[in-house]
Design an enzyme around this catalytic site. Structure first.
Site, PDB file in Angstrom:
ATOM      1  N   ASP A   1       0.821  -1.204   0.000  1.00 59.04           N
ATOM      2  CA  ASP A   1       0.000   0.000   0.000  1.00 59.04           C
ATOM      3  C   ASP A   1       0.862   1.264   0.000  1.00 59.04           C
ATOM      4  O   ASP A   1       1.932   1.274   0.602  1.00 59.04           O
ATOM      5  CB  ASP A   1      -0.927  -0.012   1.223  1.00 59.04           C
ATOM      6  CG  ASP A   1      -2.161   0.830   1.004  1.00 59.04           C
ATOM      7  OD1 ASP A   1      -2.372   1.305  -0.130  1.00 59.04           O
ATOM      8  OD2 ASP A   1      -2.918   1.019   1.975  1.00 59.04           O
ATOM      9  N   GLY A   2       0.361   2.285  -0.658  1.00 61.84           N
ATOM     10  CA  GLY A   2       1.004   3.598  -0.605  1.00 61.84           C
ATOM     11  C   GLY A   2       1.569   4.093  -1.932  1.00 61.84           C
ATOM     12  O   GLY A   2       2.204   5.147  -1.973  1.00 61.84           O
TER      13      GLY A   2
ATOM     14  N   HIS B   1       2.683   3.313  -9.095  1.00 57.22           N
ATOM     15  CA  HIS B   1       2.522   1.880  -9.363  1.00 57.22           C
ATOM     16  C   HIS B   1       3.768   1.314 -10.047  1.00 57.22           C
ATOM     17  O   HIS B   1       4.189   0.201  -9.747  1.00 57.22           O
ATOM     18  CB  HIS B   1       1.261   1.624 -10.193  1.00 57.22           C
ATOM     19  CG  HIS B   1      -0.009   1.955  -9.461  1.00 57.22           C
ATOM     20  ND1 HIS B   1      -0.234   1.578  -8.147  1.00 57.22           N
ATOM     21  CD2 HIS B   1      -1.117   2.647  -9.843  1.00 57.22           C
ATOM     22  CE1 HIS B   1      -1.419   2.022  -7.767  1.00 57.22           C
ATOM     23  NE2 HIS B   1      -1.972   2.680  -8.772  1.00 57.22           N
TER      24      HIS B   1
ATOM     25  N   ARG C   1      -0.567   8.986 -10.262  1.00 56.95           N
ATOM     26  CA  ARG C   1      -0.581   7.756  -9.456  1.00 56.95           C
ATOM     27  C   ARG C   1       0.119   6.594 -10.172  1.00 56.95           C
ATOM     28  O   ARG C   1       0.764   5.758  -9.535  1.00 56.95           O
ATOM     29  CB  ARG C   1      -2.030   7.364  -9.126  1.00 56.95           C
ATOM     30  CG  ARG C   1      -2.710   8.335  -8.168  1.00 56.95           C
ATOM     31  CD  ARG C   1      -4.186   7.952  -7.951  1.00 56.95           C
ATOM     32  NE  ARG C   1      -4.309   6.586  -7.457  1.00 56.95           N
ATOM     33  CZ  ARG C   1      -4.180   6.240  -6.174  1.00 56.95           C
ATOM     34  NH1 ARG C   1      -3.949   7.163  -5.272  1.00 56.95           N
ATOM     35  NH2 ARG C   1      -4.304   4.988  -5.816  1.00 56.95           N
TER      36      ARG C   1
ATOM     37  N   ARG D   1       0.005   7.588  -2.833  1.00 54.32           N
ATOM     38  CA  ARG D   1       0.515   8.678  -1.997  1.00 54.32           C
ATOM     39  C   ARG D   1       1.965   9.013  -2.339  1.00 54.32           C
ATOM     40  O   ARG D   1       2.374  10.162  -2.358  1.00 54.32           O
ATOM     41  CB  ARG D   1       0.378   8.313  -0.512  1.00 54.32           C
ATOM     42  CG  ARG D   1      -1.019   8.572   0.038  1.00 54.32           C
ATOM     43  CD  ARG D   1      -1.270   7.829   1.316  1.00 54.32           C
ATOM     44  NE  ARG D   1      -1.523   6.407   1.053  1.00 54.32           N
ATOM     45  CZ  ARG D   1      -1.636   5.494   2.005  1.00 54.32           C
ATOM     46  NH1 ARG D   1      -1.505   5.846   3.271  1.00 54.32           N
ATOM     47  NH2 ARG D   1      -1.881   4.247   1.682  1.00 54.32           N
TER      48      ARG D   1
ATOM     49  N   LEU E   1      11.571 -20.384  -3.234  1.00 54.08           N
ATOM     50  CA  LEU E   1      10.517 -19.476  -2.772  1.00 54.08           C
ATOM     51  C   LEU E   1       9.241 -19.621  -3.611  1.00 54.08           C
ATOM     52  O   LEU E   1       9.312 -19.670  -4.834  1.00 54.08           O
ATOM     53  CB  LEU E   1      11.033 -18.033  -2.889  1.00 54.08           C
ATOM     54  CG  LEU E   1      10.026 -16.919  -2.582  1.00 54.08           C
ATOM     55  CD1 LEU E   1       9.753 -16.847  -1.075  1.00 54.08           C
ATOM     56  CD2 LEU E   1      10.539 -15.567  -3.084  1.00 54.08           C
TER      57      LEU E   1
ATOM     58  N   ARG F   1      -5.123  -1.353   9.361  1.00 50.50           N
ATOM     59  CA  ARG F   1      -6.255  -2.218   9.030  1.00 50.50           C
ATOM     60  C   ARG F   1      -5.788  -3.351   8.124  1.00 50.50           C
ATOM     61  O   ARG F   1      -4.709  -3.308   7.544  1.00 50.50           O
ATOM     62  CB  ARG F   1      -7.375  -1.423   8.365  1.00 50.50           C
ATOM     63  CG  ARG F   1      -6.963  -0.631   7.135  1.00 50.50           C
ATOM     64  CD  ARG F   1      -8.181   0.004   6.474  1.00 50.50           C
ATOM     65  NE  ARG F   1      -8.156   1.424   6.247  1.00 50.50           N
ATOM     66  CZ  ARG F   1      -7.366   2.165   5.483  1.00 50.50           C
ATOM     67  NH1 ARG F   1      -6.544   1.681   4.888  1.00 50.50           N
ATOM     68  NH2 ARG F   1      -7.392   3.436   5.316  1.00 50.50           N
TER      69      ARG F   1
HETATM   70  C1  IPE Z   1      -0.990   0.313  -4.207  1.00 50.75           C
HETATM   71  O1  IPE Z   1      -1.160   1.427  -3.455  1.00 50.75           O
HETATM   72  C2  IPE Z   1      -2.001  -0.763  -3.980  1.00 50.75           C
HETATM   73  C3  IPE Z   1      -2.612  -1.300  -5.227  1.00 50.75           C
HETATM   74  C4  IPE Z   1      -3.914  -1.466  -5.321  1.00 50.75           C
HETATM   75  C5  IPE Z   1      -1.776  -1.676  -6.359  1.00 50.75           C
HETATM   76  P1  IPE Z   1      -2.409   2.406  -3.584  1.00 50.75           P
HETATM   77  O2  IPE Z   1      -2.726   2.627  -5.011  1.00 50.75           O
HETATM   78  O3  IPE Z   1      -3.526   1.880  -2.744  1.00 50.75           O
HETATM   79  O4  IPE Z   1      -1.788   3.711  -2.954  1.00 50.75           O
HETATM   80  P2  IPE Z   1      -2.499   4.778  -2.014  1.00 50.75           P
HETATM   81  O5  IPE Z   1      -3.185   4.050  -0.910  1.00 50.75           O
HETATM   82  O6  IPE Z   1      -3.462   5.547  -2.862  1.00 50.75           O
HETATM   83  O7  IPE Z   1      -1.360   5.630  -1.522  1.00 50.75           O
HETATM   84 MG    MG Z   2      -4.160   2.247  -0.812  1.00 51.56          MG
END
Ligand code: IPE
Ligand code: MG
Length: 222
Positions: free
Chosen positions: A2-3, A19, A15, A6, A113, A176
Site C-alpha cells: 500500500d502507498g 505503481h 498515481r 501517496r 521461494l 487495518r
Molecule cells: C498500491 O497502493 C495498492 C494497489 C492497489 C496496487 P495504492 O494505489 O492503494 O496507494 P495509495 O493508498 O493511494 O497511496
Molecule cells: Mg491504498
C-alpha cells in the site's frame, strides 16, 4: 503493498508513476525473500475492492501486473522460485489471465521461494467460495455438517495446501487488514510500517523479519 498513490502524489506525479515504482519494490522484496530462504511470500497486488477505482487506473494496473509478472519469468526461473495466484481468476481480462497463467505454468516445478500473488483477491470472497464448496458437499451427502472443522475450512480456501502466514507486513501506516487472508491470519504476527510501498526494500524486509524473530508467539497459550 500500500502507498503507491501517496508516494506519487507527494512528488507531484500521476498515481501511475507510483505503481511503476511499486513494481520495482516488489522485485527487490522477492529477491530479498528468496535470498533469505523464505518459503512463501504473498504479495497483495489487487483486491476485489480495487475494481471501484477509476477505469483508467484499473486497466493500467491490470496490464502493468501482467507485464511485470512476465518480465520476471527469467529471474523466477534462475532463483528456482514459483509463482502462484490467490483470487478469483474469472473476472480478470482474458489476456491478463493467460499471461499470468503462463508464468504459473512455467514455474510450477520450482522448489525454492513460492511467490503468491493475491490478484482479484478478497478474503470474504474466498470464504464465500469455501462455504459454497462445503455446502455443495453437504447437499451431495459427501460431508456431514458436524465434520466441518478448522481443517476442512482451511482445505477449502485458495491457500488449501499452504501454511498460515507467520508475519504480515503492512506498509503506509494503515492500521487495518483490508480483507486480506482473514481466516489464515488468526495467529499471524503483524508488523506495520509508515514506509510507503515504493520506498520499501530489502532492508525493510530484513528489519521486519528480525523483529519477528524476537517475538514470543503463544497461540493463545501461556
Ligand atoms: C498500491 O497502493 C495498492 C494497489 C492497489 C496496487 P495504492 O494505489 O492503494 O496507494 P495509495 O493508498 O493511494 O497511496
Ligand atoms: Mg491504498
Amino acid at each position: 503493498m500500500d502507498g503507491n498513490g501517496r508516494w506519487a502524489t507527494r512528488r507531484g506525479l500521476p498515481r501511475v508513476a507510483g505503481h511503476h515504482e511499486g513494481v520495482k519494490a516488489a522485485r527487490s522484496v522477492v529477491r530479498a525473500a528468496s535470498g533469505l530462504g523464505l518459503r512463501y511470500l504473498t504479495l497483495y497486488a489487487f483486491s476485489t475492492e480495487n475494481w471501484s477505482r477509476p477505469v483508467d487506473e484499473v486497466s493500467m494496473l491490470m496490464s502493468l501486473l501482467e507485464r511485470s509478472v512476465n518480465a520476471e519469468l527469467p529471474e523466477l526461473m534462475a532463483r528456482n522460485a514459483r509463482l502462484r495466484v490467490l483470487g478469483r481468476p474469472h473476472g480478470l481480462p482474458a489476456g491478463v489471465r493467460r499471461g499470468i497463467d503462463h508464468v504459473v505454468h512455467e514455474t510450477r516445478h520450482n522448489t525454492g521461494l513460492t511467490v503468491l500473488m493475491a490478484f482479484n483477491y478478497g478474503a470474504r470472497d474466498e470464504l464465500i467460495d469455501a462455504f459454497r464448496s462445503l455446502a455443495r458437499q453437504v447437499a451431495a451427502g459427501e460431508l456431514r455438517p458436524e465434520d466441518i472443522s478448522e481443517k476442512k475450512i482451511s482445505e477449502s480456501l485458495y491457500t488449501a495446501d499452504l501454511p498460515d502466514p507467520d508475519l504480515l507486513i503492512r506498509t503506509s501506516g494503515e492500521m487495518r487488514i483490508s480483507n486480506f487472508l482473514l481466516w489464515q491470519i488468526a495467529y499471524t504476527e503483524l508488523w506495520v510500517t509508515p514506509t510507503l510501498w515504493p520506498d520499501f526494500g530489502a532492508v525493510d524486509l530484513y528489519r521486519a523479519v528480525a523483529e519477528f524473530q524476537g517475538r514470543t508467539r503463544r497461540f493463545g497459550k501461556v
